[in-house]
Design a protein around this motif. Sequence first.
Motif, PDB file in Angstrom:
ATOM      1  N   LEU A  82      64.383  17.513 -23.082  1.00 49.16           N
ATOM      2  CA  LEU A  82      63.177  18.325 -23.256  1.00 49.16           C
ATOM      3  C   LEU A  82      62.424  18.485 -21.940  1.00 49.16           C
ATOM      4  O   LEU A  82      61.916  19.573 -21.636  1.00 49.16           O
ATOM      5  N   ALA A  83      62.349  17.412 -21.159  1.00 45.03           N
ATOM      6  CA  ALA A  83      61.667  17.477 -19.864  1.00 45.03           C
ATOM      7  C   ALA A  83      62.320  18.511 -18.955  1.00 45.03           C
ATOM      8  O   ALA A  83      61.627  19.214 -18.203  1.00 45.03           O
ATOM      9  N   ALA A  84      63.623  18.631 -19.034  1.00 41.42           N
ATOM     10  CA  ALA A  84      64.331  19.622 -18.216  1.00 41.42           C
ATOM     11  C   ALA A  84      63.940  21.045 -18.599  1.00 41.42           C
ATOM     12  O   ALA A  84      64.069  21.962 -17.792  1.00 41.42           O
ATOM     13  N   MET A  85      63.432  21.232 -19.809  1.00 37.46           N
ATOM     14  CA  MET A  85      63.036  22.558 -20.281  1.00 37.46           C
ATOM     15  C   MET A  85      61.596  22.923 -19.920  1.00 37.46           C
ATOM     16  O   MET A  85      61.232  24.101 -19.943  1.00 37.46           O
ATOM     17  N   VAL A  86      60.774  21.939 -19.624  1.00 41.24           N
ATOM     18  CA  VAL A  86      59.351  22.180 -19.415  1.00 41.24           C
ATOM     19  C   VAL A  86      59.074  23.259 -18.362  1.00 41.24           C
ATOM     20  O   VAL A  86      58.310  24.192 -18.636  1.00 41.24           O
ATOM     21  N   PRO A  87      59.643  23.192 -17.170  1.00 44.96           N
ATOM     22  CA  PRO A  87      59.339  24.244 -16.185  1.00 44.96           C
ATOM     23  C   PRO A  87      59.706  25.646 -16.679  1.00 44.96           C
ATOM     24  O   PRO A  87      58.972  26.603 -16.432  1.00 44.96           O
ATOM     25  N   LYS A 117      55.482  17.117 -11.592  1.00 43.90           N
ATOM     26  CA  LYS A 117      55.101  16.321 -12.762  1.00 43.90           C
ATOM     27  C   LYS A 117      56.158  16.433 -13.865  1.00 43.90           C
ATOM     28  O   LYS A 117      56.455  15.457 -14.553  1.00 43.90           O
ATOM     29  N   ALA A 118      56.733  17.603 -14.033  1.00 45.44           N
ATOM     30  CA  ALA A 118      57.828  17.767 -14.993  1.00 45.44           C
ATOM     31  C   ALA A 118      59.031  16.937 -14.557  1.00 45.44           C
ATOM     32  O   ALA A 118      59.691  16.301 -15.386  1.00 45.44           O
ATOM     33  N   GLN A 119      59.289  16.920 -13.267  1.00 45.89           N
ATOM     34  CA  GLN A 119      60.386  16.109 -12.730  1.00 45.89           C
ATOM     35  C   GLN A 119      60.127  14.625 -12.984  1.00 45.89           C
ATOM     36  O   GLN A 119      61.046  13.873 -13.308  1.00 45.89           O
ATOM     37  N   ALA A 120      58.863  14.207 -12.854  1.00 41.79           N
ATOM     38  CA  ALA A 120      58.512  12.806 -13.107  1.00 41.79           C
ATOM     39  C   ALA A 120      58.784  12.429 -14.561  1.00 41.79           C
ATOM     40  O   ALA A 120      59.255  11.318 -14.838  1.00 41.79           O
ATOM     41  N   LEU A 121      58.506  13.330 -15.495  1.00 46.77           N
ATOM     42  CA  LEU A 121      58.811  13.072 -16.904  1.00 46.77           C
ATOM     43  C   LEU A 121      60.317  12.944 -17.100  1.00 46.77           C
ATOM     44  O   LEU A 121      60.787  12.034 -17.787  1.00 46.77           O
ATOM     45  N   TYR A 122      61.050  13.830 -16.481  1.00 47.02           N
ATOM     46  CA  TYR A 122      62.511  13.767 -16.564  1.00 47.02           C
ATOM     47  C   TYR A 122      63.023  12.434 -16.016  1.00 47.02           C
ATOM     48  O   TYR A 122      63.808  11.734 -16.659  1.00 47.02           O
ATOM     49  N   ARG A 141      59.061  -2.281 -22.165  1.00 46.40           N
ATOM     50  CA  ARG A 141      57.658  -1.854 -22.216  1.00 46.40           C
ATOM     51  C   ARG A 141      57.276  -1.089 -20.939  1.00 46.40           C
ATOM     52  O   ARG A 141      56.642  -0.038 -20.997  1.00 46.40           O
ATOM     53  N   LYS A 142      57.713  -1.578 -19.804  1.00 49.87           N
ATOM     54  CA  LYS A 142      57.415  -0.930 -18.520  1.00 49.87           C
ATOM     55  C   LYS A 142      58.069   0.455 -18.446  1.00 49.87           C
ATOM     56  O   LYS A 142      57.441   1.420 -17.982  1.00 49.87           O
ATOM     57  N   ALA A 143      59.303   0.579 -18.909  1.00 48.25           N
ATOM     58  CA  ALA A 143      60.016   1.868 -18.855  1.00 48.25           C
ATOM     59  C   ALA A 143      59.360   2.888 -19.789  1.00 48.25           C
ATOM     60  O   ALA A 143      59.234   4.065 -19.434  1.00 48.25           O
ATOM     61  N   ILE A 144      58.938   2.437 -20.960  1.00 48.86           N
ATOM     62  CA  ILE A 144      58.223   3.334 -21.871  1.00 48.86           C
ATOM     63  C   ILE A 144      56.890   3.724 -21.249  1.00 48.86           C
ATOM     64  O   ILE A 144      56.478   4.889 -21.308  1.00 48.86           O
ATOM     65  N   GLY A 145      56.224   2.764 -20.628  1.00 52.86           N
ATOM     66  CA  GLY A 145      54.953   3.041 -19.961  1.00 52.86           C
ATOM     67  C   GLY A 145      55.086   4.085 -18.865  1.00 52.86           C
ATOM     68  O   GLY A 145      54.193   4.916 -18.678  1.00 52.86           O
ATOM     69  N   ALA A 146      56.210   4.080 -18.161  1.00 53.50           N
ATOM     70  CA  ALA A 146      56.434   5.074 -17.106  1.00 53.50           C
ATOM     71  C   ALA A 146      56.548   6.480 -17.705  1.00 53.50           C
ATOM     72  O   ALA A 146      56.044   7.450 -17.132  1.00 53.50           O
ATOM     73  N   VAL A 147      57.174   6.584 -18.874  1.00 55.41           N
ATOM     74  CA  VAL A 147      57.259   7.891 -19.544  1.00 55.41           C
ATOM     75  C   VAL A 147      55.855   8.334 -19.954  1.00 55.41           C
ATOM     76  O   VAL A 147      55.447   9.469 -19.687  1.00 55.41           O
ATOM     77  N   GLY A 148      55.121   7.429 -20.569  1.00 55.68           N
ATOM     78  CA  GLY A 148      53.756   7.755 -20.981  1.00 55.68           C
ATOM     79  C   GLY A 148      52.861   8.119 -19.806  1.00 55.68           C
ATOM     80  O   GLY A 148      52.056   9.054 -19.892  1.00 55.68           O
ATOM     81  N   ALA A 149      53.021   7.421 -18.700  1.00 59.25           N
ATOM     82  CA  ALA A 149      52.209   7.715 -17.511  1.00 59.25           C
ATOM     83  C   ALA A 149      52.535   9.096 -16.946  1.00 59.25           C
ATOM     84  O   ALA A 149      51.640   9.807 -16.480  1.00 59.25           O
ATOM     85  N   SER A 150      53.796   9.491 -17.023  1.00 63.09           N
ATOM     86  CA  SER A 150      54.153  10.827 -16.532  1.00 63.09           C
ATOM     87  C   SER A 150      53.556  11.903 -17.431  1.00 63.09           C
ATOM     88  O   SER A 150      53.107  12.947 -16.933  1.00 63.09           O
ATOM     89  N   CYS A 151      53.497  11.655 -18.720  1.00 64.10           N
ATOM     90  CA  CYS A 151      52.836  12.591 -19.638  1.00 64.10           C
ATOM     91  C   CYS A 151      51.344  12.688 -19.301  1.00 64.10           C
ATOM     92  O   CYS A 151      50.787  13.778 -19.180  1.00 64.10           O
ATOM     93  N   LYS A 152      50.725  11.524 -19.148  1.00 61.42           N
ATOM     94  CA  LYS A 152      49.290  11.481 -18.877  1.00 61.42           C
ATOM     95  C   LYS A 152      48.936  12.183 -17.571  1.00 61.42           C
ATOM     96  O   LYS A 152      47.939  12.913 -17.500  1.00 61.42           O
ATOM     97  N   ALA A 153      49.743  11.990 -16.537  1.00 67.29           N
ATOM     98  CA  ALA A 153      49.465  12.606 -15.240  1.00 67.29           C
ATOM     99  C   ALA A 153      49.422  14.124 -15.354  1.00 67.29           C
ATOM    100  O   ALA A 153      48.553  14.776 -14.767  1.00 67.29           O
ATOM    101  N   CYS A 154      50.321  14.674 -16.131  1.00 67.36           N
ATOM    102  CA  CYS A 154      50.334  16.130 -16.317  1.00 67.36           C
ATOM    103  C   CYS A 154      49.159  16.566 -17.190  1.00 67.36           C
ATOM    104  O   CYS A 154      48.484  17.550 -16.893  1.00 67.36           O
TER     105      CYS A 154
END
Length: 161
Positions: A82-87, A117-122, A141-154
């Motif tokens: 899905l992240a690859a589709m965002v742009p 930011k889309a690349q960061a989510l990917y 937990r850290k890996a999930i947090g990185a996904v959540g942080a990329s969402c939040k940044a955008c």
Amino acid sequence: MKKMFKVALLSAALVVPAAGVSLHVHAQEATSEKQAGNVITFRQSLFQLIRSNMGPLGAMARGQMPFDEAVMAKNAERLTQLAAMVPDYMAVDTTKFNDGSDAKADIWQNRDDFNKKAQALYDASAGLLATVEAKDTDSYRKAIGAVGASCKACHDDYKAD
């Protein structure tokens, strides 16, 4: 035999490796209200799919449900796709049609940053998948947090409250 080769080739093309993938897409303006409406419908659908796959991961990271490696792997793989589709789904600027969406006009004015930011989510989603596949339970937990942080940044920069 040729058909099997074509199916295998297509399947291989659908698997996107995490390293070296570029999600850079240039923006263009919507040319009609109808086009803008369709674009908004599709991009909101994409973000709903992202949200539906992120929800269980967030619950796991917060300790509201146990870590489930099968769900984590499936959702991380989906999020990567899905992240690859965002742009692509955000490539059409709909702001001149007073679209009423939550997308800020800054998306189309700061396209390079948005694409980063889309690349960061990917990258974060692919990282989560790699973490699950490695069974690195201490890093879930850290890996999930990185996904959540990329969402939040955008969201912080490009989504209206």
